[in-house]
Design an enzyme around this catalytic site. Structure first.
Site, short mmCIF file in Angstrom:
data_model
loop_
_atom_site.label_atom_id
_atom_site.label_comp_id
_atom_site.label_asym_id
_atom_site.label_seq_id
_atom_site.Cartn_x
_atom_site.Cartn_y
_atom_site.Cartn_z
N GLU A 13 77.45 33.69 22.57
CA GLU A 13 76.07 34.02 22.94
C GLU A 13 75.38 34.97 21.94
O GLU A 13 74.17 35.12 21.99
CB GLU A 13 76.05 34.62 24.36
CG GLU A 13 76.48 33.59 25.42
CD GLU A 13 76.68 34.17 26.80
OE1 GLU A 13 76.37 33.48 27.79
OE2 GLU A 13 77.17 35.32 26.92
N ASP A 198 75.59 24.63 33.28
CA ASP A 198 76.23 23.93 34.40
C ASP A 198 75.31 24.03 35.61
O ASP A 198 74.30 24.73 35.58
CB ASP A 198 77.59 24.56 34.72
CG ASP A 198 77.46 26.04 35.04
OD1 ASP A 198 77.64 26.86 34.13
OD2 ASP A 198 77.12 26.38 36.19
N1 ADE Z 1 77.01 31.49 33.71
C1 ADE Z 1 76.99 30.17 33.41
N2 ADE Z 1 77.23 29.43 34.50
C2 ADE Z 1 77.40 30.30 35.53
C3 ADE Z 1 77.69 30.13 36.89
N3 ADE Z 1 77.84 28.92 37.43
N4 ADE Z 1 77.81 31.26 37.66
C4 ADE Z 1 77.66 32.48 37.10
N5 ADE Z 1 77.41 32.69 35.81
C5 ADE Z 1 77.26 31.61 35.02
#
Ligand code: ADE
Length: 232
Positions: A13, A198
């Site tokens: 990142e 996601d």
């Molecule tokens: N960062 C990326 N995906 C995430 C998720 N599902 N929950 C918490 N932080 C995240």
């Protein structure tokens, strides 16, 4: 003093920002390594804080005390809580909250941070507008909305619904709300830029691992646009 300070939890990142620094210097403050230098003629600090609210808060406080950034930016990836945000899309956060802060048993609203008596922290409006005006040509879908932060990787429809219903949030992650709180109490402008890795559901862990590198690179792309165009 630096113009903009960037904080990301993971190497992926922040690595592009660190690699782009000219006249790069490295300094350890409170256990965190800070990189300073310039990009597009602006003075920049960058740090990888580690995962979760405590590391993010430590890093933001150290960055503010040591480098007094005019704007502090949290960049990285997030889980989507909204049909409008697909993998690789971007969320520019208008405001941030901490969904796991809960003193509701004593009569407070869920998410209220006692002492400062607020649930939401507002991003710097000028920085939000700057990003929105600079990204029309980069071929990434960019939305503006609320991000919800907590010390949990969200990977279930039930938790997703809880956060969405209680905080009207479009994405969830693990650092932004902490950086926002530290910025607020230090009277410093902040912005959170997140790329979707996601959908915070049953497939979140697999998707996260697969899509993290490209999503993180998308977030960095917007950071470069901000550096180029923001009038500090
Ligand atoms: N960062 C990326 N995906 C995430 C998720 N599902 N929950 C918490 N932080 C995240």
């Amino acid at each position: 003093m630096v113009d903009i300070g960037f904080i990301g939890a993971l190497e992926a990142e922040v690595s592009e920002l660190i690699n782009a620094l000219s006249n790069k210097k490295e300094e350890k403050v409170g256990g965190i390594t800070f990189y300073t230098g310039s990009i597009f003629g602006k003075k920049i600090a960058v740090a990888r804080c580690g995962v979760g609210k405590v590391f993010a808060a430590m890093c933001a406080q150290a960055m503010i005390v040591k480098y007094s950034p005019k704007l502090i930016v949290n960049t990285g990836v997030a889980g989507s809580l909204s049909k409008e945000l697909k993998v690789f899309d971007m969320l520019i956060c208008r405001r941030a909250c901490q969904y796991d802060m809960d003193t509701s048993a004593t009569g407070d609203p869920i998410g209220l941070i006692s002492g400062i008596n607020r649930v939401y922290f507002e991003s710097c409006n000028a920085a939000v507008e700057c990003i929105l005006n600079s990204v029309s040509d980069i071929g990434i879908s960019v939305k503006v909305g609320t991000v919800a932060t907590g010390d949990r990787f969200v990977a279930s429809p039930e938790m997703k619904k809880y956060i969405k219903d209680n905080f009207d949030a479009m994405a969830c992650e693990m650092e932004g709300g902490a950086v926002a709180q530290v910025a607020y109490v230090n009277n410093t402008d902040f912005l959170i830029i997140r790329a979707i890795s996601d959908s915070a559901d049953d497939s979140a862990d697999m998707d996260y691992m697969t899509f993290l590198p490209i999503a993180a690179a998308n977030s960095s792309k917007l950071c470069f646009k901000l550096i180029e165009n923001y009038n500090c």
